[in-house]
Scaffold this active site. Structure first.
Site: not given
Length: 938
Positions: A90-91
């Protein structure tokens, strides 16, 4: 923060969410995170968190979509954040969006130091190292870079704040500042609005055009304007210029001939609102394009009802700049199609569900989403009366708010019969804009034809000047009616129906006999009992009444223009003196349980299209021949006293003849042979009819159930168009002609001797077959689109060879046999040279399989628990697949035959796989253990 160029490019995105929240659940979910979400919700911030992804969906694309279409990403970094590869992925995507599209990223360091995140040290680093085990260097490098970058963003430190409440409040305030607007909570309580808006946004996102257009259509009062307003509020902050042109149809007089000035005025209002100026002059029709073609604008055109309002936009596709968005609301889908919008650009507003409707109503009636104690049934009744229309739910709820239960009960009769003025004024717009032809048709549907087949309505007006085909299409396009695709029935919303009836009532408030249509019990009784009718009356309908009605002997003398008389069994009709006459212009006469015994002699029936008089008292209708050239349907079913049907030699258009349960009927008149268009004939339960020699060869469906017929005669082959032949419960039936097999178009054959199979009579194919009844289904052609079905309780080895269609012996076919009782399969199956599939699944008393043709590719005998023997000449095709699961009584010889056959694969009951079998998909045979599983229940 991203560069200004990136920030500019981000405006082209459509935001599905305000915030994407990335977090490690086990660290924060029960405490800190719940408080963050509560604060965001209180401020109207729309948050996506990854646990909203449903199991089974592709996580990658779903996450990417959510991240890319969130205005702000909030990364909640905790000690175990790096223990999740999901969080790290996600990051990476978040930091990519920050760089590429200028997404704002806010960081919260919750019980972790930014330096530990940047350098991956301490407990954070240990978690990271464990997650990296087994990962490629490329993946680890991307994760490290993302952690380094996110740690460099100035964020919020839980250790530096006095308390978590202050920290959370600060984060929420900063998010609101980034969003650049004060979130509106005007529509927070609108039931179902969030899902609706998200669905529309998803449609917009998928569009690739430089200028995005979305059309929202649906009937008046369903919430199009409110939905468009919510979209406008959520999207307008991303556009330098925006305007919401509300209620266009009500703000401009209808064009008459030249609409040039109206177009100029519309463009002027549009530009004045966009630029917030009042003195803009528009001198020609390219004025708006000249001022907007280089600007990114959001325009909502609300309640468009005429092509002139969209014409210039259609002519000038570049009249607004790239990245612009146009939202159009209308009741007329045809306008959106004329603009060139496809289904991916059009959103149909659906009515709320029953539960949602109750919630909407209760919000206005009680100030909450559920009814007060004691009002449950009343609230549901009002919701039903309003028909799930949000406008009606709002108005009725507001009207009843604060009233006692007794006052509600007193108000219900008024609500049932009267349309609220505010609702009527909203619904009237679309009606008033119709041409006279469509207005007339609208009133016919509202007062008479709700729920009728579209084809029937068209047939009623086949000889009139009313344009029904086009008219129904116009009413459907303008959301005034719906035509369901499955049954082609015409439906009208209950409030639109009520509005139409209010219009008719106002034709003459004092004397109902001067109105076009009558449906109210009191009005009908007044007109028919007191002879107050006039030539204005076109139709009478007792569908919604349930009271007694008395008809005077001369009631119809003044109704010389009456075309539709619908007297249903919901009301009890009395004609103590009979009837002198019926109007000759009658097109449709539907009279259930008619008490008449003598037909009015002066009635010619020359205009009749449908005559339906079920459960009548007639012994015969009329003597002689009547000019019935328009008659398409004659239904006298369940008329127990009927001994003779009238001469139908002039009924040259007759298509449907329903005589079912006419138990005194002695014979079919020879005159039906003149009905060359007759396609449906039902004489079921006409037990006194012994023969039917006069059936025309146009017949498509023939129902002879429970008659005294002794044989299916050889001349049955003359009915070459016959698709369905139903002869259930014919106890005297002994002989069946093999000529049935010559009926090339036959699809369904029911020959149940002593039993009456209700499901077969009703053409239902999904019910369980009785123990002594078998069903055979043959399918052939491309993708097995053509089928032939036989249901019978005759012995299968007798009836099947007689009835099998001749094409079954020469065409590639599949055969399915269903029966609990059959023990053997007819030898004729071995002669089906094109048989590719044989399905005898769950034939539990089947003992043996006969020789089967070499063409067979698939045999399914699963659940044939009595099966013991298989002919040794079967299974010669090496491509055959066989399923003998649960065939627990197979003899050793039969098992050996299967195991040694050169088949593609076989499924056998057993506890172990034979040594010469393999488990590879390419193996020549396979055994699967199936005896340890319970047998399926019947």
């Amino acid at each position: 923060m991203a560069s200004s160029s990136s920030s500019s490019s981000s405006l082209a995105l459509i935001w599905l969410y305000h915030v994407f929240l990335s977090f490690r659940g086990e660290d924060v979910r029960k405490g800190f995170l719940s408080h963050v979400l509560k604060e965001f919700k209180s401020k109207g911030i729309n948050v996506f968190i990854d646990n909203e992804i449903k199991r089974g969906q592709s996580v990658g694309p779903e996450l990417v979509k959510a991240i890319r279409h969130s205005r702000v990403a909030v990364v909640l970094l905790s000690r175990n954040y790096a223990s999740s590869s999901w969080c790290l992925d996600e990051l990476v995507e978040i930091m990519k969006c920050r760089e590429e599209v200028g997404q704002t990223v806010l960081t919260i360091f919750y019980n972790v130091d930014p330096s530990e995140v940047r350098k991956q040290t301490g407990d954070f680093g240990k978690a990271f190292d464990e997650t990296c085990v087994g990962k490629t260097e490329e993946v680890k490098k991307a994760w490290r870079q993302a952690l380094n970058d996110v740690a460099g963003i100035a964020g919020y430190h839980s250790s530096n704040c006095g308390n978590e409440a202050d920290l959370i409040n600060k984060v929420a305030s900063d998010v609101m500042a980034v969003l650049g607007f004060t979130p509106s909570n005007d529509f927070d309580d609108f039931v179902g609005m969030g899902a609706r808006v998200t669905e529309i946004k998803s449609k917009i996102i998928l569009q690739s055009e430089l200028v995005k257009v979305i059309g929202i259509f649906g009937p008046a009062g369903i919430g199009k304007t409110t939905t468009a307003r919510v979209l406008y509020n959520q999207l307008s902050h991303a556009f330098p210029f925006s305007t919401f042109l509300e209620d266009i149809r009500g703000s401009y007089e209808k064009p008459c001939g030249n609409d040039y000035r109206l177009k100029l005025r519309l463009q002027k209002n549009l530009l004045c609102q966009i630029f917030n100026q009042s003195d803009i002059e528009v001198r020609h029709l390219r004025g708006a394009q000249e001022m907007l073609s280089d600007k990114k604008v959001l325009v909502v055109l609300d309640e468009v009802d005429n092509w002139w309002q969209l014409e210039e936009m259609a002519k000038q596709p570049g009249w607004v700049g790239p990245g612009s968005m146009i939202i159009i609301t209308t009741e007329d889908r045809k306008l959106l199609k004329a603009l060139g919008l496809g289904s991916d650009h059009i959103y149909k507003m659906n009515f709320p569900t029953e539960d949602e409707s109750l919630q909407i109503f209760c919000q206005y009636a009680f100030g909450q989403k559920s009814p007060d104690d004691g009002f449950e049934s009343l609230a549901r009744e009002v919701t039903w009366l309003v028909g799930d229309l949000p406008l009606g739910l709002r108005v009725m709820g507001s009207y009843l708010r604060g009233m006692s239960k007794d006052e509600w009960i007193e108000a219900l009769p008024w609500l049932r019969s009267t349309l609220d003025r505010e609702i009527e004024s909203t619904l009237r717009f679309s009606y008033d804009a119709l041409r006279d032809n469509e207005k007339t048709l609208f009133l016919h549907v509202a007062c008479l034809f709700g729920g009728f087949y579209a084809s029937s309505i068209k047939s009623y007006f086949a000889n009139s000047s009313l344009e029904v085909n086009h008219g129904l299409e116009v009413l459907a396009q303008k959301s005034l009616i719906t035509i369901d695709h499955k049954h082609e029935r015409v439906h009208m919303h209950i409030l639109l129906q009520q509005m139409g009836r209010e219009i008719v009532k106002k034709q003459c408030t004092e004397n109902p006999g001067k109105r076009q249509f009558l449906w109210d019990t009191k009005d009908i009784s007044h007109v028919l009992d007191e002879d107050t009718a006039t030539g204005n009356v076109l139709g009478i309908n007792t569908t919604w009444t349930g009271e007694e009605i008395q008809i005077n002997k001369s009631a119809f003398q003044g109704m010389n223009n009456l075309q539709f008389l619908l007297l249903f069994s919901y009301s009890t009709i009395h004609t103590p003196e009979g009837l002198d006459c019926l109007p000759d212009k009658l097109i449709l006469l539907h009279w259930d349980r008619s008490p008449l015994r003598i037909w009015p002699s002066t009635f010619s029936g020359k205009c009749l299209v449908e005559l339906r008089m079920q459960n009548s008292k007639f012994e015969m209708l009329w003597e002689g021949i009547k000019p019935l050239s328009c008659l398409r349907t004659l239904d006298l079913s369940s008329s127990w006293d009927l001994k003779k049907i009238p001469d139908l030699s002039k009924a040259t258009s007759l298509e449907v003849l329903q005589l079912g349960d006419c138990r005194s009927l002695l014979e079919l008149t020879s005159s039906i042979s003149s009905a060359t268009k007759l396609c449906y004939l039902n004489i079921s339960r006409c037990t006194k009819i012994k023969d039917f020699p006069n059936v025309p060869d146009s017949i498509d469906v023939l129902v002879l159930s429970h008659t005294g017929i002794k044989d299916v005669p050889p001349w049955i082959e003359n009915l070459f168009r016959l698709r369905k032949l139903i002869m259930n419960g014919c106890k005297k039936l002994k002989t069946i002609s093999p000529n049935i097999s010559k009926l090339e178009n036959l699809e369904f054959l029911a020959l149940n001797n002593y039993l009456f199979c209700a499901y077969a009579y009703a053409y239902e194919d999904d019910q369980e077959v009785d123990d002594c009844v078998f069903e055979a289904i043959i399918e052939w052609g491309d993708d097995c689109k053509h089928s032939w079905i036989l249901r019978s309780d005759f012995k299968v080895d007798y009836i099947l060879p007689i009835c099998l269609p001749e094409k079954a012996f020469t065409s590639p076919i599949s055969l399915c046999l269903r029966s609990y009782g059959i023990k053997t399969i007819p030898d004729c199956i071995g002669r089906l040279s094109g048989l590719t599939k044989l399905d005898v699944k769950e034939c539990r008393r089947l003992v043996a399989l006969p020789p089967l043709p070499d063409s067979l590719l698939y045999l399914d005998a699963q659940g044939c628990e009595s099966l013991k023997r298989i002919d040794s000449s079967s299974f010669q095709n090496p491509e055959i697949c066989m399923n003998f699961a649960y065939c627990i009584n197979l003899k050793q010889k039969a098992r050996k035959l299967i195991q040694t056959s050169a088949c593609k694969y076989a499924v056998l009951p057993g506890e172990e796989v034979p040594a010469h079998f393999t488990h590879r998909a390419s193996s020549s045979s396979l055994t699967i253990n199936s005896t340890q599983r319970p047998l399926p229940s019947r």
